[in-house]
Design a protein around this motif. Structure first.
Motif, PDB file in Angstrom:
ATOM      1  N   ALA A 135       0.824  -1.205   0.000  1.00  0.00           N
ATOM      2  CA  ALA A 135       0.000   0.000   0.000  1.00  0.00           C
ATOM      3  C   ALA A 135       0.858   1.254   0.000  1.00  0.00           C
ATOM      4  O   ALA A 135       0.543   2.230  -0.700  1.00  0.00           O
ATOM      5  CB  ALA A 135      -0.929   0.005   1.205  1.00  0.00           C
ATOM      6  N   THR A 136       1.948   1.264   0.771  1.00  0.00           N
ATOM      7  CA  THR A 136       2.806   2.454   0.793  1.00  0.00           C
ATOM      8  C   THR A 136       3.413   2.720  -0.569  1.00  0.00           C
ATOM      9  O   THR A 136       3.554   3.882  -0.975  1.00  0.00           O
ATOM     10  CB  THR A 136       3.922   2.321   1.848  1.00  0.00           C
ATOM     11  N   ARG A 137       3.746   1.659  -1.286  1.00  0.00           N
ATOM     12  CA  ARG A 137       4.313   1.854  -2.629  1.00  0.00           C
ATOM     13  C   ARG A 137       3.263   2.420  -3.582  1.00  0.00           C
ATOM     14  O   ARG A 137       3.565   3.301  -4.399  1.00  0.00           O
ATOM     15  CB  ARG A 137       4.866   0.527  -3.160  1.00  0.00           C
ATOM     16  N   LEU A 138       2.029   1.923  -3.494  1.00  0.00           N
ATOM     17  CA  LEU A 138       0.973   2.434  -4.363  1.00  0.00           C
ATOM     18  C   LEU A 138       0.617   3.880  -4.025  1.00  0.00           C
ATOM     19  O   LEU A 138       0.389   4.702  -4.914  1.00  0.00           O
ATOM     20  CB  LEU A 138      -0.278   1.564  -4.234  1.00  0.00           C
ATOM     21  N   LEU A 139       0.578   4.198  -2.747  1.00  0.00           N
ATOM     22  CA  LEU A 139       0.226   5.551  -2.338  1.00  0.00           C
ATOM     23  C   LEU A 139       1.291   6.557  -2.757  1.00  0.00           C
ATOM     24  O   LEU A 139       0.985   7.681  -3.170  1.00  0.00           O
ATOM     25  CB  LEU A 139       0.035   5.609  -0.818  1.00  0.00           C
ATOM     26  N   ALA A 140       2.546   6.156  -2.664  1.00  0.00           N
ATOM     27  CA  ALA A 140       3.638   7.077  -2.990  1.00  0.00           C
ATOM     28  C   ALA A 140       3.913   7.152  -4.484  1.00  0.00           C
ATOM     29  O   ALA A 140       4.328   8.202  -4.986  1.00  0.00           O
ATOM     30  CB  ALA A 140       4.913   6.652  -2.256  1.00  0.00           C
ATOM     31  N   GLY A 141       3.665   6.055  -5.194  1.00  0.00           N
ATOM     32  CA  GLY A 141       4.092   6.002  -6.585  1.00  0.00           C
ATOM     33  C   GLY A 141       3.005   6.097  -7.625  1.00  0.00           C
ATOM     34  O   GLY A 141       3.292   6.105  -8.828  1.00  0.00           O
ATOM     35  N   THR A 142       1.745   6.151  -7.191  1.00  0.00           N
ATOM     36  CA  THR A 142       0.648   6.237  -8.147  1.00  0.00           C
ATOM     37  C   THR A 142      -0.368   7.275  -7.677  1.00  0.00           C
ATOM     38  O   THR A 142      -0.284   7.776  -6.550  1.00  0.00           O
ATOM     39  CB  THR A 142      -0.080   4.883  -8.314  1.00  0.00           C
ATOM     40  N   THR A 143      -1.323   7.561  -8.548  1.00  0.00           N
ATOM     41  CA  THR A 143      -2.422   8.471  -8.180  1.00  0.00           C
ATOM     42  C   THR A 143      -3.737   7.712  -8.040  1.00  0.00           C
ATOM     43  O   THR A 143      -4.811   8.310  -8.062  1.00  0.00           O
ATOM     44  CB  THR A 143      -2.574   9.570  -9.248  1.00  0.00           C
ATOM     45  N   ARG A 144      -3.657   6.418  -7.889  1.00  0.00           N
ATOM     46  CA  ARG A 144      -4.869   5.604  -7.774  1.00  0.00           C
ATOM     47  C   ARG A 144      -5.676   6.026  -6.555  1.00  0.00           C
ATOM     48  O   ARG A 144      -5.122   6.324  -5.489  1.00  0.00           O
ATOM     49  CB  ARG A 144      -4.507   4.123  -7.652  1.00  0.00           C
ATOM     50  N   PRO A 145      -6.990   6.055  -6.646  1.00  0.00           N
ATOM     51  CA  PRO A 145      -7.831   6.402  -5.493  1.00  0.00           C
ATOM     52  C   PRO A 145      -7.541   5.483  -4.319  1.00  0.00           C
ATOM     53  O   PRO A 145      -7.240   4.292  -4.489  1.00  0.00           O
ATOM     54  CB  PRO A 145      -9.250   6.209  -6.017  1.00  0.00           C
ATOM     55  N   ILE A 146      -7.657   6.044  -3.118  1.00  0.00           N
ATOM     56  CA  ILE A 146      -7.336   5.270  -1.925  1.00  0.00           C
ATOM     57  C   ILE A 146      -8.258   4.061  -1.793  1.00  0.00           C
ATOM     58  O   ILE A 146      -7.843   2.989  -1.340  1.00  0.00           O
ATOM     59  CB  ILE A 146      -7.408   6.168  -0.680  1.00  0.00           C
ATOM     60  N   GLY A 147      -9.519   4.190  -2.224  1.00  0.00           N
ATOM     61  CA  GLY A 147     -10.424   3.048  -2.177  1.00  0.00           C
ATOM     62  C   GLY A 147      -9.942   1.902  -3.050  1.00  0.00           C
ATOM     63  O   GLY A 147     -10.071   0.728  -2.685  1.00  0.00           O
ATOM     64  N   ASP A 148      -9.361   2.231  -4.204  1.00  0.00           N
ATOM     65  CA  ASP A 148      -8.819   1.195  -5.089  1.00  0.00           C
ATOM     66  C   ASP A 148      -7.588   0.540  -4.469  1.00  0.00           C
ATOM     67  O   ASP A 148      -7.389  -0.682  -4.584  1.00  0.00           O
ATOM     68  CB  ASP A 148      -8.448   1.794  -6.444  1.00  0.00           C
ATOM     69  N   VAL A 149      -6.755   1.349  -3.814  1.00  0.00           N
ATOM     70  CA  VAL A 149      -5.583   0.795  -3.132  1.00  0.00           C
ATOM     71  C   VAL A 149      -6.030  -0.182  -2.054  1.00  0.00           C
ATOM     72  O   VAL A 149      -5.473  -1.276  -1.907  1.00  0.00           O
ATOM     73  CB  VAL A 149      -4.723   1.919  -2.526  1.00  0.00           C
TER      74      VAL A 149
END
Length: 249
Positions: free
Chosen positions: A202-216
């Motif tokens: 999750a930390t990698r997705l939050l830092a490296g993408t703009t995907r909505p938090i719900g999708d993460v």
């Protein structure tokens, strides 16, 4: 360690009197463990060098008598104070998995335990806390191979329901052997290892993408965004949104 007693506030004196000097001294010998003792007002009465090194201060004297809010970023300080309040109300904290920033801004996983301290008359005088830095320990090839297989399996299907039986199958071991190996290498239970793997992703997705938090949240196996936010905040001291803002500045 020689706790500072001169000019201590009354609560600090009472706490230090209730602690074993030998136990407190031993805390200086632990290279990967943060130790502290706080009085009932939240002020530090004893800390070890590893704890001092996690702050922006250079000496023990600069830490003693201060509170978490004086030494740590607000998100961490708030979490520490919430934990302390629960312990002071009678709930011991044991083996709490936490992600804490190390020196240089990098973060790592720690296991934290906090216990209340009472004096000889049974009065509550403070708490003691230890946070152990989780680094992979030495192990034989079979153990490391099975651990690599488990982590790879979880990372390949983060949304799966990872029971102990399923994890053991991925490791090529019995559940009992799996539990021993995970504890030996990571200092965690199998369930905690799955949770750590999910939050790391999750930390990698939050830092490296703009995907909505719900999708993460859905990607890493949480059934909704609120449950993900609560768990992420409990483990890291920040909400997913706060973490994203900080890492993308």
């Amino acid at each position: 360690m020689a706790p500072v007693r001169d000019n201590l506030w009354p609560e600090g004196v009472a706490l230090l009197a209730a602690l074993s000097p030998a136990m407190v001294a031993l805390m200086d010998e632990l290279p990967d463990t943060m130790f502290c003792a706080k009085d009932v007002t939240g002020r530090y009465a004893a800390v070890n060098p590893v704890f001092v090194a996690r702050t922006n201060e250079r000496s023990r004297r600069a830490v003693l008598g201060r509170r978490a809010r004086d030494l740590f970023v607000p998100q961490l300080a708030e979490r520490y104070e919430q934990q302390d309040a629960e312990v002071l109300q009678g709930r011991s904290l044991r083996g709490e998995l936490e992600r804490i920033r190390r020196l240089g801004g990098t973060s790592g996983w720690f296991l934290t335990s906090k216990l209340p301290v009472h004096d000889d008359a049974g009065r509550l005088v403070g708490i003691v806390s230890v946070s152990h830095d989780l680094r992979a320990g030495a192990a034989d090839d079979a153990t490391m191979g099975s651990m690599a297989a488990v982590v790879a399996a979880v990372e390949a299907d983060l949304g799966a329901r990872w029971t102990t039986t399923r994890l053991a199958e991925a490791a090529g071991a019995t559940p009992a052997v799996l539990d021993r190996r995970v504890r030996r290498v990571y200092g965690l239970t199998p369930r905690q290892l799955v949770l750590r793997t999910r939050v790391d992703h999750a930390t990698r997705l939050l830092a490296g993408t703009t995907r909505p938090i719900g999708d993460v949240a859905a990607d890493i196996g949480f059934y909704d965004q609120p449950s993900f936010t609560r768990t992420f905040a409990r483990l890291t001291g920040e909400t997913p949104a706060q973490y994203r803002r900080r890492t993308r500045r």
